[in-house]
Structures are given as C-alpha cells and as structure tokens.
Design a protein around this motif. Structure first.
Motif, mmCIF file in Angstrom:
data_model
loop_
_atom_site.group_PDB
_atom_site.id
_atom_site.type_symbol
_atom_site.label_atom_id
_atom_site.label_comp_id
_atom_site.label_asym_id
_atom_site.label_seq_id
_atom_site.Cartn_x
_atom_site.Cartn_y
_atom_site.Cartn_z
ATOM 1 N N SER A 1 0.818 -1.221 0.000
ATOM 2 C CA SER A 1 0.000 0.000 0.000
ATOM 3 C C SER A 1 0.849 1.268 0.000
ATOM 4 O O SER A 1 0.309 2.366 0.132
ATOM 5 C CB SER A 1 -0.928 0.014 1.221
ATOM 6 O OG SER A 1 -0.177 0.096 2.422
ATOM 7 N N ALA A 2 2.173 1.142 -0.130
ATOM 8 C CA ALA A 2 3.057 2.307 -0.023
ATOM 9 C C ALA A 2 2.660 3.415 -1.006
ATOM 10 O O ALA A 2 2.496 4.579 -0.608
ATOM 11 C CB ALA A 2 4.510 1.879 -0.261
ATOM 12 N N PRO B 1 1.229 -9.561 6.568
ATOM 13 C CA PRO B 1 1.408 -8.233 5.967
ATOM 14 C C PRO B 1 0.971 -8.165 4.505
ATOM 15 O O PRO B 1 0.420 -7.146 4.066
ATOM 16 C CB PRO B 1 2.924 -8.004 6.104
ATOM 17 C CG PRO B 1 3.326 -8.834 7.271
ATOM 18 C CD PRO B 1 2.455 -10.054 7.216
ATOM 19 N N PHE B 2 1.211 -9.231 3.749
ATOM 20 C CA PHE B 2 0.823 -9.223 2.332
ATOM 21 C C PHE B 2 -0.690 -9.031 2.188
ATOM 22 O O PHE B 2 -1.149 -8.218 1.370
ATOM 23 C CB PHE B 2 1.251 -10.545 1.681
ATOM 24 C CG PHE B 2 0.931 -10.636 0.209
ATOM 25 C CD1 PHE B 2 1.838 -10.182 -0.736
ATOM 26 C CD2 PHE B 2 -0.280 -11.170 -0.219
ATOM 27 C CE1 PHE B 2 1.546 -10.253 -2.092
ATOM 28 C CE2 PHE B 2 -0.586 -11.247 -1.574
ATOM 29 C CZ PHE B 2 0.333 -10.787 -2.505
ATOM 30 N N ILE B 3 -1.464 -9.768 2.989
ATOM 31 C CA ILE B 3 -2.924 -9.684 2.902
ATOM 32 C C ILE B 3 -3.415 -8.328 3.397
ATOM 33 O O ILE B 3 -4.289 -7.696 2.787
ATOM 34 C CB ILE B 3 -3.576 -10.812 3.733
ATOM 35 C CG1 ILE B 3 -3.113 -12.172 3.226
ATOM 36 C CG2 ILE B 3 -5.100 -10.703 3.682
ATOM 37 C CD1 ILE B 3 -3.454 -12.465 1.788
ATOM 38 N N LEU C 1 -4.420 -1.369 0.195
ATOM 39 C CA LEU C 1 -4.101 -0.786 -1.119
ATOM 40 C C LEU C 1 -5.388 -0.388 -1.841
ATOM 41 O O LEU C 1 -5.528 0.751 -2.323
ATOM 42 C CB LEU C 1 -3.326 -1.807 -1.954
ATOM 43 C CG LEU C 1 -3.235 -1.550 -3.470
ATOM 44 C CD1 LEU C 1 -2.353 -0.348 -3.754
ATOM 45 C CD2 LEU C 1 -2.687 -2.785 -4.193
ATOM 46 N N SER C 2 -6.353 -1.309 -1.887
ATOM 47 C CA SER C 2 -7.626 -1.021 -2.555
ATOM 48 C C SER C 2 -8.417 0.044 -1.798
ATOM 49 O O SER C 2 -9.033 0.927 -2.414
ATOM 50 C CB SER C 2 -8.449 -2.305 -2.675
ATOM 51 O OG SER C 2 -7.791 -3.257 -3.472
ATOM 52 N N GLU D 1 2.144 2.229 -10.338
ATOM 53 C CA GLU D 1 3.408 1.502 -10.534
ATOM 54 C C GLU D 1 4.378 1.701 -9.377
ATOM 55 O O GLU D 1 5.428 1.057 -9.334
ATOM 56 C CB GLU D 1 4.062 1.952 -11.850
ATOM 57 C CG GLU D 1 4.749 3.295 -11.799
ATOM 58 C CD GLU D 1 3.796 4.487 -11.862
ATOM 59 O OE1 GLU D 1 4.280 5.619 -11.928
ATOM 60 O OE2 GLU D 1 2.555 4.299 -11.830
ATOM 61 N N TYR D 2 4.030 2.576 -8.436
ATOM 62 C CA TYR D 2 4.983 2.915 -7.378
ATOM 63 C C TYR D 2 5.277 1.734 -6.456
ATOM 64 O O TYR D 2 6.404 1.580 -5.971
ATOM 65 C CB TYR D 2 4.467 4.095 -6.551
ATOM 66 C CG TYR D 2 4.528 5.421 -7.281
ATOM 67 C CD1 TYR D 2 5.368 5.608 -8.367
ATOM 68 C CD2 TYR D 2 3.742 6.496 -6.879
ATOM 69 C CE1 TYR D 2 5.421 6.807 -9.047
ATOM 70 C CE2 TYR D 2 3.799 7.714 -7.549
ATOM 71 C CZ TYR D 2 4.627 7.860 -8.627
ATOM 72 O OH TYR D 2 4.695 9.049 -9.292
ATOM 73 N N ASN D 3 4.285 0.917 -6.156
ATOM 74 C CA ASN D 3 4.508 -0.207 -5.239
ATOM 75 C C ASN D 3 5.558 -1.163 -5.795
ATOM 76 O O ASN D 3 6.501 -1.549 -5.096
ATOM 77 C CB ASN D 3 3.203 -0.964 -4.995
ATOM 78 C CG ASN D 3 2.201 -0.139 -4.216
ATOM 79 O OD1 ASN D 3 2.568 0.566 -3.285
ATOM 80 N ND2 ASN D 3 0.953 -0.209 -4.602
ATOM 81 N N LEU D 4 5.371 -1.537 -7.060
ATOM 82 C CA LEU D 4 6.311 -2.482 -7.670
ATOM 83 C C LEU D 4 7.708 -1.875 -7.761
ATOM 84 O O LEU D 4 8.707 -2.540 -7.482
ATOM 85 C CB LEU D 4 5.820 -2.899 -9.059
ATOM 86 C CG LEU D 4 6.685 -3.932 -9.792
ATOM 87 C CD1 LEU D 4 6.805 -5.204 -8.968
ATOM 88 C CD2 LEU D 4 6.108 -4.231 -11.164
#
Length: 334
Positions: A82-83, A134-136, A142-143, A261-264
């Motif tokens: 979610s950054a 953390p991933f979940i 993020l959404s 694209e910032y997260n990736l």
C-alpha cells in the motif's frame, strides 16, 4: 581435469565471495550501478551529461522515498503493497485541504503527514493486533486507500497554481553548474542518512533486524516484537507522507491517477539494493543504490531507443537475478 586442490581453492574463493556479499550486501548493487553507468555512457554520450544525471536523480526521488519506508517493513520480513496508495492519498488530502477548505499550506502539509502516519498505523495494527499476514493486510488497504483517493479527489487533479507555493516547493531546484538538485532530492538524501544512523547505531534498529531475522528468538530475548512491528509501519507511513509532498513538487500538481506503478518500483529498488525479502539482512544505503539502478536503467534504455515494454523486461530480469543471488547467499549462511 580439475584436481582436488583446485576444487578446494575454487570452493574457498566462492565462500569468500559469498561471505563478503553477506557481510556487505551493498557491494553487489554498487557494482551493478557502476557497470550500468559505464555501459550507458559508452552507448550514448548524452547519458553522463550533468543535466541528464540530475534528471535521473529527480525521477528516482519519489521511488527512493517509498523504497525507504518499504525497506523498514521488509527488514521485519513483511511487505507493504500500500506504499504508493498511501503517498498518493496523502498528496490528495494535502492539496484538497489547501484548495477546497482554505487551510494554510503548512497546516495542510502537516495534516497530510499525520494522515500518512495514521494509514501506516492502520497497517501495523492489523498486522500486530489481529496477526494478519502483511501481504494480505496491505493488499486490502491498497484497494481501500486508492478508493478513498478517488472519493476525496472526485478523480480531479489539483494544479500547483491552485495550491500554496509550499506544497510544490520540493520541486524547485538549486543549480550546481549544469546539474540541478531539487529540494525534494535533498530531503530524500537527508532521510536516508537519518535512517542509516537509526538502523546502525540505535537499539530500535537492532530490534528491527532481530525481529526480521527470527521473531521468536527476538521475543525470547526480551524484545517486544509487536511494538517493534507497529513502530515500523507507523514510521513507514510517515515516510510515505513525505514522499507525497515530494510527489506534488515533482508533478507540480496532486494527481489521483498516478501511483499504480509505485509499489512495484519501490519493492524492486529494495530487492536490487540487497535487502532480503526474508527479513533481517540489508539496509537503506543499498536501497538508495537500488533506486538509482532502476533510474539509470530506465533512463539509459530510453536514450538507447529501447521500447517501454523491453525496459520492463530488463528491470524484471534484474529483479530475478537479485533474488537468485539473495537465495545463494542465504544457502551459504545456513
């Protein structure tokens, strides 16, 4: 035919390289960065021009800040998807507070930083109090944050000319000959220096690494791992808030349609910088080098006339190579 002596000598050399990369994870990324600069300078003489190098630094500043917060999270063996959403949402909040409600620019900025910190705290609370992966957690937020972003902004961009000058001040430059350094880049470099000190010379930094290396062992050693994790997500949220300010300076606007694209890119910079996705190993200086690698490759490939789709292909190969090397180093460690 290879003799036993030669095999032992080759194994010894391999061990030395692996132990060196484990002890100093920044060496590998730094070598890649220097090699990329040399190669792209040979391919196109415009690459090493001060104006182009200043452009590279400006382009990576926002990504580097997001990657800085991301590094703290990944050092604890977590990840923050979610950054980018937090940074964009914070920028929209700052701009709308100043544009729609007439808040003074400094107050709007401070409130935006507070919101960024609170969004990080939400992530940290869900990870530590509810025990969610953390991933979940960050995939969900993020959404949530991107949706709130559209609601608050109405999907409309606030132009820099409609905001107080302080909101886009980070995009102003200091000329150093042909090289132009933005205030946003200076803030970024200062923050990297600050967090390098925190991680290397404070108990908090040692606890962050210990939690990521082996959370159970750290807990048995008396470290309050839940508090450490929560503090990391809170601090990361504050850093994303700073990235929001720099983002407005970079774009000269607050645009709700950027950031996907910032997260990736932030995760890519962390991985290329030598920080292990399994936590406990790495640091922020490597992340800064990783962000510069991304910027140098994108800029160099553009100057070389490579199509955008192949630029992504090249960056993807770099990430796979970095992860493979990380696995190789961890096997030796075991």
């Amino acid at each position: 035919m290879t003799t036993g002596f030669e095999e032992r000598r080759q194994e010894s050399a391999q061990d030395r390289i692996q132990h060196l990369l484990h002890a100093r994870p920044t060496l590998g990324p730094l070598a890649v960065l220097l090699l990329a600069v040399i190669v792209f300078s040979v391919i196109n003489t415009r690459f090493f021009h001060p104006e182009n190098l200043s452009l590279v630094l400006q382009q990576v500043t926002v990504i580097a800040l997001l990657a800085l917060g991301q590094t703290l999270v990944i050092l604890t063996a977590g990840i923050d998807l979610s950054a980018g959403a937090i940074a964009v949402f914070s920028s929209i909040l700052m701009a709308n507070l100043a544009f729609d409600t007439g808040f003074p620019g400094v107050l709007a900025l401070l409130l935006g930083l507070v919101f960024g910190t609170l969004m990080g705290a939400v992530n940290g609370t869900l990870v530590t109090r509810l025990g969610l992966p953390p991933f979940i957690v960050t995939l969900g937020t993020l959404s949530v944050f991107f949706s709130l972003n559209s609601v608050v902004s109405g999907s409309e961009t606030v132009r820099g000319s409609d905001m107080p000058a302080i909101m886009t001040w980070t995009g102003e430059t200091i000329p150093l000959g042909s090289f132009r350094l933005t205030y946003g880049s200076i803030i970024m470099l200062l923050l990297f220096g600050f967090f390098f000190y925190l991680l290397a010379h404070t108990a908090w930094g040692k606890h962050v690494r210990a939690t990521g290396d082996d959370a159970e062992a750290a807990r048995l050693a008396g470290i309050r791992t839940d508090r450490v994790l929560l503090s990391v997500y809170v601090v990361a949220g504050a850093v994303y808030g700073v990235a929001a300010w720099v983002l407005m300076g970079r774009l000269a606007s607050a645009d709700p349609n950027v950031g996907t694209e910032y997260n990736l890119d932030s995760i890519t910079a962390v991985v290329l910088g030598g920080t292990s996705l399994f936590g406990g190993r790495g640091g922020v200086i490597g992340t800064l080098v990783g962000a510069l690698i991304v910027g140098v490759f994108r800029n160099g490939l553009v100057l070389a006339g490579v199509q955008v789709v192949w630029q992504g292909f090249a960056i993807g190969l770099l990430v796979l190579l970095a992860v493979t090397i990380d696995q190789w180093i961890r096997k030796v460690r075991a």
